[in-house]
Design a protein around this motif. Structure first.
Motif, PDB file in Angstrom:
ATOM      1  N   LEU A 225       2.560   5.888  -1.771  1.00  0.00           N
ATOM      2  CA  LEU A 225       4.453   6.637  -2.831  1.00  0.00           C
ATOM      3  C   LEU A 225       5.273   6.704  -4.513  1.00  0.00           C
ATOM      4  O   LEU A 225       4.948   8.062  -4.605  1.00  0.00           O
ATOM      5  N   ALA A 226       4.519   5.949  -5.094  1.00  0.00           N
ATOM      6  CA  ALA A 226       4.411   5.788  -6.139  1.00  0.00           C
ATOM      7  C   ALA A 226       3.109   6.991  -6.912  1.00  0.00           C
ATOM      8  O   ALA A 226       3.728   7.771  -7.812  1.00  0.00           O
ATOM      9  N   GLN A 227       2.265   6.822  -6.151  1.00  0.00           N
ATOM     10  CA  GLN A 227       1.450   7.749  -7.206  1.00  0.00           C
ATOM     11  C   GLN A 227       1.364   9.332  -6.526  1.00  0.00           C
ATOM     12  O   GLN A 227       1.125  10.423  -7.609  1.00  0.00           O
ATOM     13  N   PHE A 228       1.746   9.680  -5.121  1.00  0.00           N
ATOM     14  CA  PHE A 228       2.101  10.572  -4.466  1.00  0.00           C
ATOM     15  C   PHE A 228       3.369  10.405  -3.615  1.00  0.00           C
ATOM     16  O   PHE A 228       3.365  10.797  -2.509  1.00  0.00           O
ATOM     17  N   PRO A 229       4.478  11.057  -4.784  1.00  0.00           N
ATOM     18  CA  PRO A 229       5.657  10.631  -3.811  1.00  0.00           C
ATOM     19  C   PRO A 229       6.364  12.034  -3.150  1.00  0.00           C
ATOM     20  O   PRO A 229       6.789  11.562  -2.251  1.00  0.00           O
TER      21      PRO A 229
ATOM     22  N   PHE B 152       0.826  -1.299   0.296  1.00  0.00           N
ATOM     23  CA  PHE B 152      -0.558  -0.014   0.323  1.00  0.00           C
ATOM     24  C   PHE B 152       0.875   0.794   0.142  1.00  0.00           C
ATOM     25  O   PHE B 152       0.689   2.254  -0.565  1.00  0.00           O
ATOM     26  N   LEU B 153       1.853   1.440   1.278  1.00  0.00           N
ATOM     27  CA  LEU B 153       2.765   2.926   0.537  1.00  0.00           C
ATOM     28  C   LEU B 153       4.023   2.891   0.091  1.00  0.00           C
ATOM     29  O   LEU B 153       3.804   4.142  -0.991  1.00  0.00           O
ATOM     30  N   HIS B 154       4.161   1.349  -0.994  1.00  0.00           N
ATOM     31  CA  HIS B 154       4.979   1.421  -2.040  1.00  0.00           C
ATOM     32  C   HIS B 154       3.713   1.984  -3.333  1.00  0.00           C
ATOM     33  O   HIS B 154       3.723   3.545  -4.202  1.00  0.00           O
ATOM     34  N   GLU B 155       2.702   1.429  -3.331  1.00  0.00           N
ATOM     35  CA  GLU B 155       1.620   2.550  -4.301  1.00  0.00           C
ATOM     36  C   GLU B 155       1.459   4.029  -4.320  1.00  0.00           C
ATOM     37  O   GLU B 155       1.454   5.002  -4.965  1.00  0.00           O
TER      38      GLU B 155
END
Length: 139
Positions: free
Chosen positions: A68-72, A63-66
């Motif tokens: 952060l990929a969308q909202f860095p 969830f966190l990687h997803e």
């Protein structure tokens, strides 16, 4: 000085069966730690390392990687609130530390570094410092 096979067997037993550290074995047997390390390296058995334990954040990493990929640029405090709403049990300070490890890094930018010899180039920062009176002249 060569070690006897009994000493080598004892070193291997302490290291692999008892899981002692190299320094502990060296102190107990009165040997140098490099000697113990050499015996272990010659044995060809795999070294045991620190035990990898599961972290409390592991179930939330996808969830966190997803996210952060969308909202860095999303802050760790906001991510903590989102993970907390999904059941994360940890503290916010430790969460910030873990997020810093997983936050995507910006891509490196290429730039030209100028290198000059002493006296080859001059740089001046222009600024205004008011007026000075030197003798009868105003500068």
């Amino acid at each position: 000085m060569a070690l006897s096979p009994e000493h080598e067997a004892q070193i291997l037993r302490y290291y692999h069966a008892e899981r002692w550290r190299i320094g502990t074995i060296a102190v107990q047997l009165g040997l140098h730690r490099d000697t113990v390390a050499r015996v272990l390296a010659q044995a060809g058995l795999p070294r045991h390392g620190p035990v990898q334990r599961a972290s409390a954040i592991d179930p939330y990493l996808p969830f966190l990687h997803e996210t952060l990929a969308q909202f860095p640029r999303l802050t760790a405090a906001r991510l903590y609130d989102m993970a907390r709403a999904r059941g994360y049990p940890g503290r916010p300070d430790h969460f910030r530390h873990l997020i810093a490890r997983h936050r995507p890094r910006p891509s490196a930018e290429a730039y030209l570094r100028l290198r000059t010899l002493p006296g080859e180039q001059a740089q001046v920062d222009w600024g205004h410092f008011g007026h000075l009176t030197i003798g009868r002249a105003r500068r």
